[in-house]
Motif scaffolding. Structure first.
Motif, PDB file in Angstrom:
ATOM      1  N   ASN A  61       0.827  -1.213   0.000  1.00 51.50           N
ATOM      2  CA  ASN A  61       0.000   0.000   0.000  1.00 51.50           C
ATOM      3  C   ASN A  61       0.860   1.262   0.000  1.00 51.50           C
ATOM      4  OD1 ASN A  61      -2.426  -1.422  -0.013  1.00 51.50           O
ATOM      5  ND2 ASN A  61      -2.509  -1.560   2.226  1.00 51.50           N
ATOM      6  N   LYS A  62       1.954   1.235   0.766  1.00 53.17           N
ATOM      7  CA  LYS A  62       2.856   2.390   0.805  1.00 53.17           C
ATOM      8  C   LYS A  62       3.520   2.610  -0.562  1.00 53.17           C
ATOM      9  CE  LYS A  62       4.015   2.475   5.735  1.00 53.17           C
ATOM     10  NZ  LYS A  62       5.095   2.333   6.734  1.00 53.17           N
ATOM     11  N   ILE A  63       3.893   1.504  -1.191  1.00 53.69           N
ATOM     12  CA  ILE A  63       4.518   1.598  -2.518  1.00 53.69           C
ATOM     13  C   ILE A  63       3.542   2.199  -3.517  1.00 53.69           C
ATOM     14  CG2 ILE A  63       5.406   0.242  -4.466  1.00 53.69           C
ATOM     15  CD1 ILE A  63       6.544  -1.716  -2.317  1.00 53.69           C
ATOM     16  N   ARG A  64       2.292   1.730  -3.496  1.00 52.44           N
ATOM     17  CA  ARG A  64       1.273   2.272  -4.405  1.00 52.44           C
ATOM     18  C   ARG A  64       1.061   3.766  -4.161  1.00 52.44           C
ATOM     19  NH1 ARG A  64      -1.913  -1.788  -7.001  1.00 52.44           N
ATOM     20  NH2 ARG A  64      -3.389  -0.149  -7.552  1.00 52.44           N
ATOM     21  N   LYS A  65       1.027   4.148  -2.886  1.00 49.74           N
ATOM     22  CA  LYS A  65       0.810   5.553  -2.538  1.00 49.74           C
ATOM     23  C   LYS A  65       1.968   6.427  -3.016  1.00 49.74           C
ATOM     24  CE  LYS A  65      -0.311   8.586   1.367  1.00 49.74           C
ATOM     25  NZ  LYS A  65      -0.544   8.655   2.835  1.00 49.74           N
ATOM     26  N   LYS A  66       3.204   5.955  -2.774  1.00 47.09           N
ATOM     27  CA  LYS A  66       4.379   6.755  -3.173  1.00 47.09           C
ATOM     28  C   LYS A  66       4.529   6.826  -4.689  1.00 47.09           C
ATOM     29  CE  LYS A  66       7.100   6.167   1.051  1.00 47.09           C
ATOM     30  NZ  LYS A  66       8.378   5.691   1.638  1.00 47.09           N
ATOM     31  N   LEU A  67       4.076   5.785  -5.382  1.00 49.51           N
ATOM     32  CA  LEU A  67       4.130   5.799  -6.844  1.00 49.51           C
ATOM     33  C   LEU A  67       2.904   6.474  -7.448  1.00 49.51           C
ATOM     34  CD1 LEU A  67       5.513   2.227  -7.662  1.00 49.51           C
ATOM     35  CD2 LEU A  67       6.767   4.359  -7.386  1.00 49.51           C
ATOM     36  N   ASP A  68       2.036   6.961  -6.563  1.00 52.23           N
ATOM     37  CA  ASP A  68       0.838   7.697  -6.970  1.00 52.23           C
ATOM     38  C   ASP A  68      -0.098   6.832  -7.828  1.00 52.23           C
ATOM     39  OD1 ASP A  68      -0.739   9.955  -6.838  1.00 52.23           O
ATOM     40  OD2 ASP A  68       0.021  10.769  -8.725  1.00 52.23           O
ATOM     41  N   ILE A  69      -0.222   5.557  -7.438  1.00 49.40           N
ATOM     42  CA  ILE A  69      -1.146   4.646  -8.143  1.00 49.40           C
ATOM     43  C   ILE A  69      -2.470   4.678  -7.394  1.00 49.40           C
ATOM     44  CG2 ILE A  69      -1.479   2.306  -9.025  1.00 49.40           C
ATOM     45  CD1 ILE A  69       1.514   1.864  -8.695  1.00 49.40           C
ATOM     46  N   LEU A  70      -3.349   5.580  -7.757  1.00 51.89           N
ATOM     47  CA  LEU A  70      -4.605   5.771  -7.045  1.00 51.89           C
ATOM     48  C   LEU A  70      -5.677   4.804  -7.517  1.00 51.89           C
ATOM     49  CD1 LEU A  70      -4.669   9.693  -7.046  1.00 51.89           C
ATOM     50  CD2 LEU A  70      -3.764   8.147  -5.292  1.00 51.89           C
ATOM     51  N   ASN A  71      -5.586   4.398  -8.760  1.00 55.96           N
ATOM     52  CA  ASN A  71      -6.582   3.480  -9.315  1.00 55.96           C
ATOM     53  C   ASN A  71      -6.277   2.055  -8.851  1.00 55.96           C
ATOM     54  OD1 ASN A  71      -8.329   1.931 -10.838  1.00 55.96           O
ATOM     55  ND2 ASN A  71      -7.978   3.098 -12.739  1.00 55.96           N
ATOM     56  N   LYS A  72      -7.197   1.471  -8.072  1.00 52.80           N
ATOM     57  CA  LYS A  72      -6.977   0.131  -7.519  1.00 52.80           C
ATOM     58  C   LYS A  72      -6.999  -0.951  -8.594  1.00 52.80           C
ATOM     59  CE  LYS A  72      -8.767   1.184  -2.908  1.00 52.80           C
ATOM     60  NZ  LYS A  72      -9.739   0.821  -1.860  1.00 52.80           N
ATOM     61  N   ASN A  73      -7.533  -0.611  -9.777  1.00 56.61           N
ATOM     62  CA  ASN A  73      -7.581  -1.586 -10.864  1.00 56.61           C
ATOM     63  C   ASN A  73      -6.232  -1.748 -11.575  1.00 56.61           C
ATOM     64  OD1 ASN A  73     -10.353  -2.138 -10.498  1.00 56.61           O
ATOM     65  ND2 ASN A  73     -10.905  -0.312 -11.696  1.00 56.61           N
ATOM     66  N   ILE A  74      -5.291  -0.844 -11.290  1.00 57.41           N
ATOM     67  CA  ILE A  74      -3.963  -0.936 -11.909  1.00 57.41           C
ATOM     68  C   ILE A  74      -3.159  -1.999 -11.187  1.00 57.41           C
ATOM     69  CG2 ILE A  74      -1.786   0.271 -12.343  1.00 57.41           C
ATOM     70  CD1 ILE A  74      -3.353   2.850 -12.630  1.00 57.41           C
ATOM     71  N   ASN A  75      -2.688  -2.975 -11.927  1.00 57.09           N
ATOM     72  CA  ASN A  75      -1.905  -4.068 -11.347  1.00 57.09           C
ATOM     73  C   ASN A  75      -0.513  -3.567 -10.981  1.00 57.09           C
ATOM     74  OD1 ASN A  75       0.144  -6.476 -11.844  1.00 57.09           O
ATOM     75  ND2 ASN A  75      -1.831  -7.345 -11.229  1.00 57.09           N
ATOM     76  N   LEU A  76      -0.118  -3.756  -9.720  1.00 65.17           N
ATOM     77  CA  LEU A  76       1.158  -3.228  -9.240  1.00 65.17           C
ATOM     78  C   LEU A  76       2.336  -3.894  -9.948  1.00 65.17           C
ATOM     79  CD1 LEU A  76       2.670  -1.368  -7.348  1.00 65.17           C
ATOM     80  CD2 LEU A  76       2.499  -3.114  -5.554  1.00 65.17           C
ATOM     81  N   THR A  77       2.245  -5.202 -10.163  1.00 64.89           N
ATOM     82  CA  THR A  77       3.338  -5.911 -10.846  1.00 64.89           C
ATOM     83  C   THR A  77       3.555  -5.355 -12.241  1.00 64.89           C
ATOM     84  OG1 THR A  77       2.864  -7.941  -9.618  1.00 64.89           O
ATOM     85  CG2 THR A  77       4.146  -8.173 -11.633  1.00 64.89           C
ATOM     86  N   THR A  78       2.473  -5.207 -12.980  1.00 68.58           N
ATOM     87  CA  THR A  78       2.573  -4.679 -14.354  1.00 68.58           C
ATOM     88  C   THR A  78       3.125  -3.266 -14.362  1.00 68.58           C
ATOM     89  OG1 THR A  78       0.655  -6.031 -14.975  1.00 68.58           O
ATOM     90  CG2 THR A  78       1.265  -4.251 -16.460  1.00 68.58           C
ATOM     91  N   TYR A  79       2.662  -2.462 -13.404  1.00 68.34           N
ATOM     92  CA  TYR A  79       3.118  -1.070 -13.338  1.00 68.34           C
ATOM     93  C   TYR A  79       4.623  -1.001 -13.066  1.00 68.34           C
ATOM     94  CZ  TYR A  79       3.310   3.871 -12.037  1.00 68.34           C
ATOM     95  OH  TYR A  79       3.614   5.194 -11.985  1.00 68.34           O
ATOM     96  N   LEU A  80       5.098  -1.800 -12.111  1.00 65.62           N
ATOM     97  CA  LEU A  80       6.531  -1.785 -11.761  1.00 65.62           C
ATOM     98  C   LEU A  80       7.388  -2.248 -12.928  1.00 65.62           C
ATOM     99  CD1 LEU A  80       6.351  -3.201  -8.120  1.00 65.62           C
ATOM    100  CD2 LEU A  80       6.929  -0.855  -8.784  1.00 65.62           C
ATOM    101  N   GLN A  81       6.875  -3.123 -13.737  1.00 68.26           N
ATOM    102  CA  GLN A  81       7.639  -3.611 -14.879  1.00 68.26           C
ATOM    103  C   GLN A  81       7.809  -2.553 -15.954  1.00 68.26           C
ATOM    104  OE1 GLN A  81       5.402  -7.108 -15.926  1.00 68.26           O
ATOM    105  NE2 GLN A  81       6.455  -8.415 -14.420  1.00 68.26           N
ATOM    106  N   THR A  82       7.033  -1.485 -15.884  1.00 64.67           N
ATOM    107  CA  THR A  82       7.166  -0.397 -16.860  1.00 64.67           C
ATOM    108  C   THR A  82       8.193   0.641 -16.448  1.00 64.67           C
ATOM    109  OG1 THR A  82       5.417   0.951 -15.841  1.00 64.67           O
ATOM    110  CG2 THR A  82       4.756  -0.675 -17.518  1.00 64.67           C
ATOM    111  N   LEU A  83       8.658   0.588 -15.182  1.00 68.71           N
ATOM    112  CA  LEU A  83       9.598   1.600 -14.701  1.00 68.71           C
ATOM    113  C   LEU A  83      11.027   1.274 -15.141  1.00 68.71           C
ATOM    114  CD1 LEU A  83       8.303   2.120 -11.050  1.00 68.71           C
ATOM    115  CD2 LEU A  83       7.854   3.519 -13.078  1.00 68.71           C
TER     116      LEU A  83
END
Length: 274
Positions: free
Chosen positions: A252-274
């Protein structure tokens, strides 16, 4: 009593006093620009303070006597061209004092005209700006030195990066492959994580998630690496020996710091784009 104007006559005597007491060097020369002219016809006490010559030593002589090896000939050519065209001249060049020492001289030379408009003589107001030029050069040198330091730092960073890449690719990753063949299933899982972290180390991911705009803690970077590698929360619990609740808190902290507000966004997929 009127306060809108001052009823005071500016006399020739007053103007002469201003010239006489000026701290700047003021030189009046004849209008003849070709050698052996122009000739000096007046200097003020400020001239003596700057140049070191008495009036008796320079009257009737040419201002060329103040020039030397470091006097910029291009500036002198600009000076002559401006005066021949009847224009005001502003310039900067090295001049020389009576004792031979050099200094930076800033000129303001203006033609003085008679009633018919013809040039009668030239007045040169001159400043010793050596300290100003030296200060500018000191700043330039410091900036140049700072630039060299920054360039050396970048070279060193590149060298370190190349050394890390070489060690990871030629030493560490091959060693991990050998260990994987002999290890237990749990050992292999650890080795997979280690291998992925080493690959992340040599990529931009670790730097991207830990830089100032994200500000992930070292633990959060570690967990983000595992999530990016496809490791689930339960497996992270076992690998890091922490509770499931702690893992979820970090997610949850990682999502907040990365500003991922939409809960439908998959965290794994998002991190793979960085």
């Amino acid at each position: 009593m009127s306060t809108g104007s001052v009823n005071y006559k500016v006399t020739d005597k007053l103007l002469a006093s201003v010239v006489h007491f000026s701290e700047d060097a003021i030189i009046i020369t004849s209008k003849d620009l070709d050698p052996p002219g122009p000739k000096i016809i007046y200097v003020n006490p400020g001239f003596t303070k700057i140049f070191g010559y008495t009036p008796q030593e320079v009257i009737g002589k040419t201002p060329r006597m103040f020039q030397g090896p470091k006097t910029d000939r291009l500036v002198l050519q600009r000076l002559k061209t401006a005066l021949l065209e009847g224009k005001v001249f502003f310039g900067l060049a090295v001049n020389y004092r009576k004792d031979g020492t050099e200094f930076w001289n800033e000129w303001h030379i203006e033609p003085i005209r008679d009633d018919s408009g013809a040039v009668e003589c030239y007045v040169a107001i001159q400043h010793d700006v050596t300290k100003r030029i030296e200060a500018q050069e000191a700043i330039t040198q410091k900036n140049s030195a700072l630039k060299e330091i920054i360039e050396q730092i970048e070279i060193e960073k590149k060298r370190i990066k190349e050394d890390v890449l070489l060690n990871v690719e030629e030493v560490l990753l091959p060693a991990l492959k050998k260990m994987r063949r002999k290890g237990t299933p749990l050992d292999k899982k650890y080795i997979d994580v280690l291998e992925q972290n080493l690959k992340n180390l040599t990529s931009s991911f670790g730097r991207n998630v830990s830089e100032n705009k994200f500000k992930l803690s070292p633990r959060e970077v570690e967990i983000a690496n595992l999530i990016k590698s496809g490791v689930g929360s339960k497996e992270i619990c076992n690998l890091l020996n922490i509770s499931f609740k702690t893992v979820e808190t970090h997610r949850n902290k990682i999502r907040k710091k990365l500003d991922i507000l939409n809960k439908n966004i998959n965290l794994t997929t998002y991190l793979q784009t960085l």
